[in-house]
Design a protein around this motif. Structure first.
Motif, short mmCIF file in Angstrom:
data_model
loop_
_atom_site.label_atom_id
_atom_site.label_comp_id
_atom_site.label_asym_id
_atom_site.label_seq_id
_atom_site.Cartn_x
_atom_site.Cartn_y
_atom_site.Cartn_z
N ALA A 43 2.01 -6.35 0.85
CA ALA A 43 2.53 -5.50 -0.23
C ALA A 43 3.90 -6.00 -0.69
CB ALA A 43 2.64 -4.06 0.25
N LEU A 44 4.77 -6.33 0.25
CA LEU A 44 6.09 -6.84 -0.11
C LEU A 44 5.99 -8.19 -0.83
CD1 LEU A 44 8.02 -5.90 3.15
CD2 LEU A 44 8.40 -4.90 0.89
N GLN A 45 5.10 -9.05 -0.35
CA GLN A 45 4.93 -10.36 -0.99
C GLN A 45 4.46 -10.22 -2.43
OE1 GLN A 45 2.25 -12.01 1.94
NE2 GLN A 45 3.87 -13.21 2.93
N GLN A 46 3.53 -9.29 -2.67
CA GLN A 46 3.05 -9.07 -4.03
C GLN A 46 4.16 -8.46 -4.90
OE1 GLN A 46 -0.93 -7.21 -4.39
NE2 GLN A 46 -1.12 -7.59 -2.19
N ALA A 47 4.91 -7.53 -4.35
CA ALA A 47 5.94 -6.84 -5.13
C ALA A 47 7.01 -7.79 -5.63
CB ALA A 47 6.56 -5.71 -4.30
N VAL A 48 7.47 -8.71 -4.78
CA VAL A 48 8.57 -9.59 -5.18
C VAL A 48 8.11 -10.65 -6.18
CG1 VAL A 48 9.86 -9.26 -3.04
CG2 VAL A 48 8.22 -11.15 -3.19
N GLN A 49 6.80 -10.78 -6.35
CA GLN A 49 6.28 -11.76 -7.31
C GLN A 49 6.07 -11.15 -8.70
OE1 GLN A 49 2.73 -13.31 -5.49
NE2 GLN A 49 3.84 -14.27 -3.79
N GLN A 50 6.15 -9.82 -8.80
CA GLN A 50 5.93 -9.16 -10.09
C GLN A 50 7.17 -9.30 -10.98
OE1 GLN A 50 2.97 -8.02 -10.80
NE2 GLN A 50 2.23 -8.35 -8.71
N ASN A 51 6.92 -9.30 -12.26
CA ASN A 51 8.02 -9.40 -13.22
C ASN A 51 8.30 -8.02 -13.84
OD1 ASN A 51 10.06 -10.80 -14.60
ND2 ASN A 51 8.74 -11.10 -16.39
N LYS A 52 8.23 -7.00 -13.02
CA LYS A 52 8.47 -5.64 -13.47
C LYS A 52 8.93 -4.80 -12.30
CE LYS A 52 4.36 -4.65 -15.03
NZ LYS A 52 3.24 -3.83 -15.56
N PRO A 53 9.46 -3.61 -12.54
CA PRO A 53 9.90 -2.77 -11.42
C PRO A 53 8.74 -2.35 -10.54
CG PRO A 53 10.83 -2.00 -13.50
CD PRO A 53 9.77 -3.00 -13.85
N CYS A 54 8.94 -2.41 -9.24
CA CYS A 54 7.90 -2.06 -8.27
C CYS A 54 8.47 -1.09 -7.23
CB CYS A 54 7.40 -3.31 -7.54
SG CYS A 54 6.67 -4.56 -8.60
N ILE A 55 7.60 -0.24 -6.73
CA ILE A 55 7.93 0.60 -5.59
C ILE A 55 6.97 0.28 -4.46
CG2 ILE A 55 8.01 2.96 -4.67
CD1 ILE A 55 8.82 3.94 -7.42
#
Length: 566
Positions: free
Chosen positions: A511-523
């Motif tokens: 989950a953390l790996q996917q979140a840091v790869q997004q180009n938008k705000p993530c929770i």
């Protein structure tokens, strides 16, 4: 001949001072300022927040991150009142912030008009400069003085602007003043430096307590520590001054601290306090020779008795000492402290490897470490999350901000918003508890609106967990600390961001790996163990006795403990 209005002149001066954005909400008593901001939107960006408190907290965080003045605005009455918490955060952490508030029109002041509040009186305690604009011609000089004072005194400047003033023209008779602040180098007295040198050379076990004043002086601090063979303890605002895994680093002191730091500071025969006015004096030795270096003479000896005070720039002071001190060859104290610290790291690693469910918060921080870049911006909220990040996240070259002196819940998300604006090219991560995030969660849509890539990690235990622990240590039964939370991942999706819900250990790192790869705000909403107590490195008898008393009360209430027969 064109004459600018006072509102236009205000915006022009902000731009001259290097202000490129301002946090706030439009409204009736500042609309005459909003219009010139709209016209200058290519030079100064208006960041519309959903709550003025978030804007003030973001302005304070921006100042902490960059050293530049943070600016926020609000309407008269309720909007201005909402700014107070963020402005007090700036005051107590000593960073420059400018608040521009509206007010009812000049001829209505004093008539108890709609939304009229005595703002000068209200802001008097929080501000180093606090003035109402009386005329268009007065405005330029007062704006410059407000910003100059905020920089010079490292504090909050407040300008209250009646709604009619920004519409008036600034005449040629208006006073012209300077739109920059002059810096200086401050050297301690030579005799004080000499006294400090002599004291250091006549002691055997020196230890350094370094605060936020050491940011930017890493090499100078390490050279000094090497010269005198002294281990270094970091205050919470000083986290990141040197890498947490550096051989000289013993971590923090107090509730967030390490056993190595606690034992070393109580064995030392000399305490050298650098760039800190450490408030938790109960964790300092009862009696020890002490040298304090601070650029502000007012801070020296303010909370803890010192033998020698050096009032001056800490970098200049340390360079002089390093140059003039003899090299200390006896390194037994340093090496003993390093060995204790190694055992402490081993203990923490065992906690981080715990695979139980609900997840241990220590495991979450370890996984976060794996995806965090070396130059990331970390905005950490207040509560148990502070303890877990202080102990388990190993800083290298990241920037770390928190509400350190006010310790206000809700600072994490606004800090990440400020980080995204200050460093749009860098990775930005907010680490929050569910209590802190819940206070400011409306402004997650601000991050979405302005397309700010960031990751908000929420340690979700449905509990105000630090207060639960405090109640138990007092010997009381936990009361009203439960929280009813939404699914924060679903909330992120509803706002237009990305949400990830983590309940099992094998879901965490992906989950953390996917979140840091997004180009938008993530929770990343991580369900963690509410019963994992942030125990201090050294538990006092009073804490142990209080917790025992709490357990007895719980057992009585649950009917699991009977009174002995008479």
């Amino acid at each position: 001949m064109f004459k600018p209005t006072a509102g236009e002149k205000l915006v022009e001066l902000l731009i001259e001072w290097g202000v490129d954005h301002i946090y706030g909400m439009p409204g009736d008593s500042i609309n005459s300022i909003i219009e010139p901001l709209r016209k200058a939107k290519d030079k100064i960006k208006f960041i519309q927040v959903r709550h003025e408190e978030a804007g003030a907290l973001a302005a304070a965080a921006y100042a902490k991150l960059t050293g530049k003045i943070g600016v926020c605005t609000a309407i008269a009455g309720p909007g201005a009142i909402h700014l107070l918490n963020g402005l007090y955060d700036a005051k107590l952490d000593r960073v420059p912030v400018l608040a521009i508030t509206g007010q009812v029109e000049s001829d209505l002041i004093g008539t108890d008009f709609f939304q009229e509040v005595n703002l000068e009186r209200m802001f008097d305690d929080v501000a180093v400069y606090n003035q109402r604009i009386m005329s268009a011609d007065q405005l330029p000089a007062v704006v410059n003085q407000a910003i100059r004072t905020a920089y010079a005194k490292k504090g909050v400047a407040v300008l209250t602007v009646p709604d009619d003033i920004p519409r008036f023209e600034v005449g040629k008779e208006a006073r012209i003043t300077t739109s920059f602040v002059v810096k200086q180098e401050i050297h301690p007295l030579s005799e004080d430096l000499q006294k400090a040198k002599e004291m250091i050379e006549t002691t055997e076990k020196a230890i350094i307590l370094a605060g936020k004043g050491l940011h930017g002086h890493r090499d100078t601090l390490l050279a000094f520590a090497e010269k005198i063979a002294a281990p270094i303890i970091l205050t919470l605002p000083g986290k990141g001054v040197i890498p947490d895994k550096h051989p000289y680093c013993l971590g923090g002191l107090g509730l967030i601290g390490t056993k190595a730091a606690y034992e070393a500071i109580h064995e030392a025969d000399l305490l050298i306090m650098l760039g800190t006015s450490f408030p938790f004096t109960g964790f300092l030795p009862g009696k020890i020779k002490t040298i304090q270096i601070d650029i502000d003479p007012y801070q020296i000896g303010k909370r803890y008795p010192v033998d020698i005070g050096l009032a001056g720039d800490v970098g200049i002071s340390l360079k002089w000492l390093s140059k003039n001190l003899n090299v200390k060859t006896d390194r037994d104290f340093l090496e003993k402290s390093q060995e204790t610290m190694k055992k402490w790291w081993d203990r923490l690693e065992r906690q981080e490897e715990n695979g139980s469910v609900p997840l241990k918060p220590q495991r979450v921080i370890r996984a976060l470490q794996e995806v965090t870049k070396d130059d990331a911006i970390l905005s950490v909220d207040v509560g148990n999350v502070t303890v877990w990040m202080a102990r388990h996240f190993h800083m290298t070259n990241q920037k770390f901000i928190i509400s350190s002196w006010l310790a206000t819940l809700g600072c994490g998300l606004p800090g990440a918003i400020a980080g995204s604006i200050a460093y749009p090219e860098k990775q930005v991560i907010a680490v929050c508890g569910d209590g802190g995030f819940g206070m400011m969660m409306a402004d997650f849509v601000t991050a979405v609106k302005y397309q700010m890539p960031m990751v908000v990690v929420v340690l979700n235990n449905h509990k105000i967990a630090m207060i639960k622990f405090e109640q138990e240590v007092m010997g009381n039964i936990e009361y009203e600390t439960d929280l009813t939370n939404p699914n924060f991942a679903q909330y992120a999706n509803a706002c237009g961001g990305m949400g990830y819900r983590v309940e099992q250990p094998d879901e965490l790192l992906p989950a953390l790996q996917q979140a840091v790869q997004q180009n938008k705000p993530c929770i990343v909403d991580v369900v963690v163990d509410a019963d994992e107590a942030p125990l201090p490195a050294k538990i006092t008898f009073a804490q142990a006795a209080g917790y025992t008393k709490h357990m007895v009360k719980v057992l009585f209430e649950e009917g699991k403990l009977d009174l002995p027969p008479l």
